[in-house]
Design an enzyme around this catalytic site. Structure first.
Site, short mmCIF file in Angstrom:
data_model
loop_
_atom_site.label_atom_id
_atom_site.label_comp_id
_atom_site.label_asym_id
_atom_site.label_seq_id
_atom_site.Cartn_x
_atom_site.Cartn_y
_atom_site.Cartn_z
N SER A 1 5.40 -7.19 24.16
CA SER A 1 4.55 -6.62 23.11
C SER A 1 3.09 -6.69 23.55
O SER A 1 2.74 -7.50 24.42
CB SER A 1 4.73 -7.43 21.82
OG SER A 1 3.80 -7.01 20.83
N TYR B 1 6.14 -15.18 16.29
CA TYR B 1 6.32 -13.92 17.03
C TYR B 1 5.44 -13.93 18.29
O TYR B 1 5.89 -13.58 19.38
CB TYR B 1 5.97 -12.74 16.14
CG TYR B 1 6.26 -11.37 16.75
CD1 TYR B 1 7.56 -10.87 16.78
CD2 TYR B 1 5.23 -10.60 17.30
CE1 TYR B 1 7.82 -9.62 17.35
CE2 TYR B 1 5.49 -9.36 17.86
CZ TYR B 1 6.80 -8.87 17.88
OH TYR B 1 7.06 -7.64 18.44
N1 LIG Z 1 7.76 -1.38 16.64
C1 LIG Z 1 6.66 -1.89 17.15
O1 LIG Z 1 5.55 -1.49 16.78
C2 LIG Z 1 6.74 -2.93 18.25
C3 LIG Z 1 5.55 -3.30 18.88
C4 LIG Z 1 5.59 -4.21 19.93
C5 LIG Z 1 6.81 -4.73 20.35
N2 LIG Z 1 7.96 -4.37 19.71
C6 LIG Z 1 9.21 -4.90 20.24
O2 LIG Z 1 10.05 -3.81 20.59
C7 LIG Z 1 11.42 -4.20 20.49
C8 LIG Z 1 12.19 -3.21 19.64
O3 LIG Z 1 11.61 -3.23 18.34
P1 LIG Z 1 11.82 -2.08 17.26
O4 LIG Z 1 10.50 -1.77 16.72
O5 LIG Z 1 12.68 -1.02 17.83
O6 LIG Z 1 12.59 -2.94 16.16
P2 LIG Z 1 13.77 -2.53 15.15
O7 LIG Z 1 13.77 -3.60 14.11
O8 LIG Z 1 13.60 -1.14 14.73
O9 LIG Z 1 15.06 -2.69 16.09
C9 LIG Z 1 15.44 -3.97 16.57
C10 LIG Z 1 16.94 -4.01 16.73
O10 LIG Z 1 17.29 -5.35 17.12
C11 LIG Z 1 18.45 -5.72 16.39
N3 LIG Z 1 18.55 -7.17 16.26
C12 LIG Z 1 17.78 -7.99 15.48
N4 LIG Z 1 18.23 -9.25 15.61
C13 LIG Z 1 19.26 -9.23 16.47
C14 LIG Z 1 20.12 -10.23 17.00
N5 LIG Z 1 20.01 -11.52 16.66
N6 LIG Z 1 21.10 -9.85 17.87
C15 LIG Z 1 21.23 -8.54 18.22
N7 LIG Z 1 20.45 -7.57 17.76
C16 LIG Z 1 19.48 -7.91 16.89
C17 LIG Z 1 18.30 -5.03 15.04
O11 LIG Z 1 19.55 -4.91 14.38
C18 LIG Z 1 17.71 -3.69 15.45
O12 LIG Z 1 18.72 -2.74 15.72
C19 LIG Z 1 11.39 -5.62 19.93
O13 LIG Z 1 11.49 -6.52 21.01
C20 LIG Z 1 10.02 -5.72 19.28
O14 LIG Z 1 9.57 -7.05 19.19
C21 LIG Z 1 7.94 -3.51 18.65
#
Ligand SMILES: NC(=O)c1ccc[n+]([C@@H]2O[C@H](COP(=O)([O-])OP(=O)(O)OC[C@H]3O[C@@H](n4cnc5c(N)ncnc54)[C@H](O)[C@@H]3O)[C@@H](O)[C@H]2O)c1
Length: 257
Positions: free
Chosen positions: A147, A160
């Site tokens: 991130s 986080y």
């Molecule tokens: N969306 C953003 O703005 C953003 C920014 C920086 C980093 N991220 C990172 O990007 C990655 C993807 O995030 P996203 O925005 O697509 O999130 P999201 O919540 O849309 O998707 C995350 C997925 O992870 C799954 N998940 C959660 N806990 C789990 C577990 N214990 N075991 C298996 N699966 C599990 C959820 O069911 C979901 O399908 C993450 O690592 C997040 O920290 C997101």
């Protein structure tokens, strides 16, 4: 999304593939010709991703898995090896973001869960992915989703932030240990990407889309999951053959400011 890379005959594993970026990455790998294992806690979303890939003519298998549990992760990797014949690429994207308080308000159970799902999961995923890649002896590529918070903390995210700093550390450490085996390990640092995680974080904190864009993006919009998928496929492709231990910001310029 136009697909530039050719993963025909290769096998990819995506954690967090039931939604958000993980779904876009899974679909992109399949469109590029890979067989894809979609691992996620969400059975409904995971099956939807696999069905969507199959409808588009691709090959995918959903595995219900909690990435904080070693046996679940081991099983997901075993499905790649047993059903699809190996593992060439893995993108570890599963994570949670549930906080809204400062550190003294964060209870230990919440902290421990966030570290387990966001950081221990990266250790476990790489542990079993690397073992499979070493056993097959044809190299591979792993991308961990970190991130912009791996560099620059946002307010009220103690657990986080700790987890995402850790993701970058373990990525770079593993990168140096496995480079000699032909396994390239890198990270992506997304900025604000329009996914359920971002939308629920904004709602939980009482923010607005406009304020969030203003704070976190230089180009007046959120990123799209496909823009992360393109970066992930590039890092896993042979075009990135000299890129090892890198943290690629895909963040609308946020970290440059
Ligand atoms: N969306 C953003 O703005 C953003 C920014 C920086 C980093 N991220 C990172 O990007 C990655 C993807 O995030 P996203 O925005 O697509 O999130 P999201 O919540 O849309 O998707 C995350 C997925 O992870 C799954 N998940 C959660 N806990 C789990 C577990 N214990 N075991 C298996 N699966 C599990 C959820 O069911 C979901 O399908 C993450 O690592 C997040 O920290 C997101």
């Amino acid at each position: 999304m136009s697909i530039t890379y050719d993963f025909t005959g290769r096998v990819a594993l995506v954690t967090g593939g039931a939604g958000g970026m993980g779904r876009a990455i899974s679909a992109a790998f399949a469109a590029a010709g890979a067989s894809v294992v979609v691992a996620d806690l969400s059975t409904e979303g995971g099956k939807e991703t696999a069905a969507h890939i199959a409808d588009a003519g691709g090959r995918a298998e959903f595995v219900a898995a909690d990435v904080s549990q070693a046996a679940d992760v081991e099983r997901a990797v075993a499905v790649a090896v047993d059903q699809f014949g190996g593992l060439d690429a893995a993108v570890n994207a599963a994570a949670i973001e549930t906080e809204q308080g400062r550190l003294h308000e964060c209870d230990q159970a919440e902290f421990d869960r966030m570290i387990a799902v966001n950081l221990t999961s990266i250790f476990l995923s790489m542990k079993y992915e690397l073992a499979a890649m070493l056993a097959q002896g044809r190299g591979g590529a792993i991308v961990n989703v970190a991130s912009t918070s791996s560099y620059r903390p946002q307010p009220r995210q103690p657990a986080y932030t700790a987890s995402k700093f850790g993701v970058l550390g373990i990525t770079k450490q593993a990168a140096i240990d496995y480079a000699g085996d032909g396994i390239r390990i890198n990270a992506i640092c997304p900025g604000p990407i329009d996914t359920p995680m971002l939308r629920s974080a904004i709602a939980r904190r009482g923010g607005t889309e406009a304020d969030t864009i203003q704070r976190l993006s230089l180009i007046g919009r959120f990123g799209q999951p496909d823009e992360i998928a393109k970066a992930a496929l590039w890092l896993c492709s042979d075009d990135a053959s000299f890129t090892i231990g890198h943290a690629l910001a895909v963040d609308g310029g946020y970290l440059a400011r």
